[in-house]
Motif scaffolding. Sequence first.
Motif, PDB file in Angstrom:
ATOM      1  N   SER A   1       0.839  -1.192   0.000  1.00 38.35           N
ATOM      2  CA  SER A   1       0.000   0.000   0.000  1.00 38.35           C
ATOM      3  C   SER A   1       0.873   1.241   0.000  1.00 38.35           C
ATOM      4  N   GLN A   2       0.320   2.312  -0.500  1.00 38.98           N
ATOM      5  CA  GLN A   2       1.029   3.591  -0.495  1.00 38.98           C
ATOM      6  C   GLN A   2       0.634   4.340   0.761  1.00 38.98           C
ATOM      7  N   LYS A   3       1.203   3.902   1.866  1.00 39.09           N
ATOM      8  CA  LYS A   3       0.828   4.441   3.161  1.00 39.09           C
ATOM      9  C   LYS A   3       1.557   5.746   3.440  1.00 39.09           C
ATOM     10  N   VAL A   4       0.801   6.669   4.022  1.00 38.37           N
ATOM     11  CA  VAL A   4       1.324   7.967   4.424  1.00 38.37           C
ATOM     12  C   VAL A   4       0.700   8.327   5.768  1.00 38.37           C
ATOM     13  N   HIS A   5       1.297   9.284   6.449  1.00 39.34           N
ATOM     14  CA  HIS A   5       0.695   9.787   7.673  1.00 39.34           C
ATOM     15  C   HIS A   5      -0.489  10.648   7.263  1.00 39.34           C
ATOM     16  N   LEU A   6      -1.653  10.389   7.898  1.00 37.63           N
ATOM     17  CA  LEU A   6      -2.838  11.147   7.501  1.00 37.63           C
ATOM     18  C   LEU A   6      -3.798  11.339   8.657  1.00 37.63           C
ATOM     19  N   ASP A   7      -4.704  12.272   8.429  1.00 44.09           N
ATOM     20  CA  ASP A   7      -5.781  12.560   9.370  1.00 44.09           C
ATOM     21  C   ASP A   7      -7.042  11.904   8.819  1.00 44.09           C
ATOM     22  N   LEU A   8      -7.621  10.978   9.572  1.00 47.95           N
ATOM     23  CA  LEU A   8      -8.787  10.236   9.109  1.00 47.95           C
ATOM     24  C   LEU A   8      -9.980  11.149   8.839  1.00 47.95           C
ATOM     25  N   ASN A   9     -10.141  12.208   9.616  1.00 46.27           N
ATOM     26  CA  ASN A   9     -11.238  13.136   9.373  1.00 46.27           C
ATOM     27  C   ASN A   9     -11.111  13.811   8.000  1.00 46.27           C
ATOM     28  N   ASP A  10      -9.877  14.098   7.578  1.00 42.30           N
ATOM     29  CA  ASP A  10      -9.662  14.675   6.245  1.00 42.30           C
ATOM     30  C   ASP A  10     -10.049  13.681   5.153  1.00 42.30           C
ATOM     31  N   VAL A  11      -9.727  12.417   5.360  1.00 43.28           N
ATOM     32  CA  VAL A  11     -10.078  11.373   4.394  1.00 43.28           C
ATOM     33  C   VAL A  11     -11.602  11.278   4.274  1.00 43.28           C
ATOM     34  N   ILE A  12     -12.287  11.343   5.395  1.00 44.90           N
ATOM     35  CA  ILE A  12     -13.749  11.290   5.393  1.00 44.90           C
ATOM     36  C   ILE A  12     -14.319  12.501   4.657  1.00 44.90           C
ATOM     37  N   SER A  13     -13.802  13.671   4.941  1.00 44.37           N
ATOM     38  CA  SER A  13     -14.289  14.885   4.264  1.00 44.37           C
ATOM     39  C   SER A  13     -14.108  14.786   2.754  1.00 44.37           C
ATOM     40  N   ASP A  14     -12.980  14.268   2.317  1.00 47.99           N
ATOM     41  CA  ASP A  14     -12.744  14.081   0.875  1.00 47.99           C
ATOM     42  C   ASP A  14     -13.745  13.089   0.291  1.00 47.99           C
ATOM     43  N   ALA A  15     -13.984  11.989   0.991  1.00 49.66           N
ATOM     44  CA  ALA A  15     -14.921  10.978   0.499  1.00 49.66           C
ATOM     45  C   ALA A  15     -16.337  11.537   0.427  1.00 49.66           C
ATOM     46  N   VAL A  16     -16.727  12.305   1.425  1.00 47.48           N
ATOM     47  CA  VAL A  16     -18.076  12.884   1.453  1.00 47.48           C
ATOM     48  C   VAL A  16     -18.285  13.818   0.257  1.00 47.48           C
ATOM     49  N   SER A  17     -17.255  14.546  -0.115  1.00 46.54           N
ATOM     50  CA  SER A  17     -17.401  15.449  -1.266  1.00 46.54           C
ATOM     51  C   SER A  17     -17.682  14.673  -2.557  1.00 46.54           C
ATOM     52  N   LEU A  18     -17.249  13.413  -2.604  1.00 46.92           N
ATOM     53  CA  LEU A  18     -17.466  12.590  -3.800  1.00 46.92           C
ATOM     54  C   LEU A  18     -18.875  12.010  -3.883  1.00 46.92           C
ATOM     55  N   VAL A  19     -19.626  11.998  -2.780  1.00 48.21           N
ATOM     56  CA  VAL A  19     -20.961  11.390  -2.774  1.00 48.21           C
ATOM     57  C   VAL A  19     -22.090  12.409  -2.647  1.00 48.21           C
ATOM     58  N   GLN A  20     -21.803  13.670  -2.806  1.00 46.49           N
ATOM     59  CA  GLN A  20     -22.833  14.695  -2.668  1.00 46.49           C
ATOM     60  C   GLN A  20     -24.008  14.463  -3.613  1.00 46.49           C
ATOM     61  N   HIS A  21     -23.727  14.082  -4.848  1.00 41.04           N
ATOM     62  CA  HIS A  21     -24.797  13.843  -5.821  1.00 41.04           C
ATOM     63  C   HIS A  21     -25.689  12.685  -5.371  1.00 41.04           C
ATOM     64  N   GLU A  22     -25.083  11.613  -4.876  1.00 44.28           N
ATOM     65  CA  GLU A  22     -25.850  10.458  -4.388  1.00 44.28           C
ATOM     66  C   GLU A  22     -26.756  10.858  -3.228  1.00 44.28           C
ATOM     67  N   LEU A  23     -26.215  11.646  -2.314  1.00 39.87           N
ATOM     68  CA  LEU A  23     -27.007  12.090  -1.167  1.00 39.87           C
ATOM     69  C   LEU A  23     -28.220  12.897  -1.635  1.00 39.87           C
ATOM     70  N   LEU A  24     -27.987  13.827  -2.545  1.00 41.31           N
ATOM     71  CA  LEU A  24     -29.085  14.660  -3.056  1.00 41.31           C
ATOM     72  C   LEU A  24     -30.108  13.846  -3.831  1.00 41.31           C
ATOM     73  N   SER A  25     -29.641  12.983  -4.719  1.00 46.23           N
ATOM     74  CA  SER A  25     -30.567  12.233  -5.572  1.00 46.23           C
ATOM     75  C   SER A  25     -31.396  11.217  -4.775  1.00 46.23           C
ATOM     76  N   HIS A  26     -30.888  10.771  -3.633  1.00 42.75           N
ATOM     77  CA  HIS A  26     -31.632   9.822  -2.796  1.00 42.75           C
ATOM     78  C   HIS A  26     -32.329  10.519  -1.618  1.00 42.75           C
ATOM     79  N   ARG A  27     -32.245  11.845  -1.591  1.00 45.21           N
ATOM     80  CA  ARG A  27     -32.885  12.656  -0.547  1.00 45.21           C
ATOM     81  C   ARG A  27     -32.437  12.231   0.863  1.00 45.21           C
ATOM     82  N   VAL A  28     -31.133  12.100   1.015  1.00 46.59           N
ATOM     83  CA  VAL A  28     -30.551  11.698   2.299  1.00 46.59           C
ATOM     84  C   VAL A  28     -29.817  12.890   2.903  1.00 46.59           C
ATOM     85  N   SER A  29     -30.095  13.163   4.163  1.00 42.73           N
ATOM     86  CA  SER A  29     -29.347  14.210   4.850  1.00 42.73           C
ATOM     87  C   SER A  29     -28.164  13.554   5.573  1.00 42.73           C
ATOM     88  N   LEU A  30     -27.030  14.209   5.483  1.00 43.01           N
ATOM     89  CA  LEU A  30     -25.801  13.681   6.073  1.00 43.01           C
ATOM     90  C   LEU A  30     -25.390  14.571   7.230  1.00 43.01           C
TER      91      LEU A  30
END
Length: 182
Positions: free
Chosen positions: A24-53
């Motif tokens: 794996s390409q492991k690096v030192h990271l902040d898990l909250n930052d990883v979550i924030s990045d992932a959430v930005s990728l699913v915004q369309h899914e959240l909106l189209s399924h009418r889900v509040s996050l």
Amino acid sequence: MIVDGKRAAEIVRRVRQLTRKGVSQKVHLDLNDVISDAVSLVQHELLSHRVSLRLKLSPELPPLFADRIELQQVILNLVINGIQAMDALSGRPRELLIETLRDEQGYAVVAVHDAGSGIKPETANRLFKPFFTTKPNGMGMGLSICRSIIEAHGGRVWASNHASQGAVFQFSLPPTNVNESC
């Protein structure tokens, strides 16, 4: 059948990429930052399924030494599964909560709570097995891959029914060892 075949081929291709990479390409990271990045990728899914996050991200998480892309894949899979688990939901809000915390052993824990119908007792023990799915068009690879990624990082993953409603999928990861390096 053609669409399912193409989808299966794509899953196999991605799994092969994961295994071919070797280390794996492991690096030192902040898990909250990883979550924030992932959430930005699913915004369309959240909106189209009418889900509040809702995010409840602890500032007390330990630093991790992990592969950012692999962890994003795990988070994305758990979030998409949570969204889909609420597709048939009516009569109550479609809410998804992503929560982070530090457990008693110092591990970083991520919990994805959905407001769906929860996990059926007869399927609970098979959720993370390869090719097991509860979805009509599922391939049964997502949670199995999640488990492999988390275990390769020295963590564990599990699921349970939420006390009030829905399911909670969680994983924990060990804190960075001071001797680890990029």
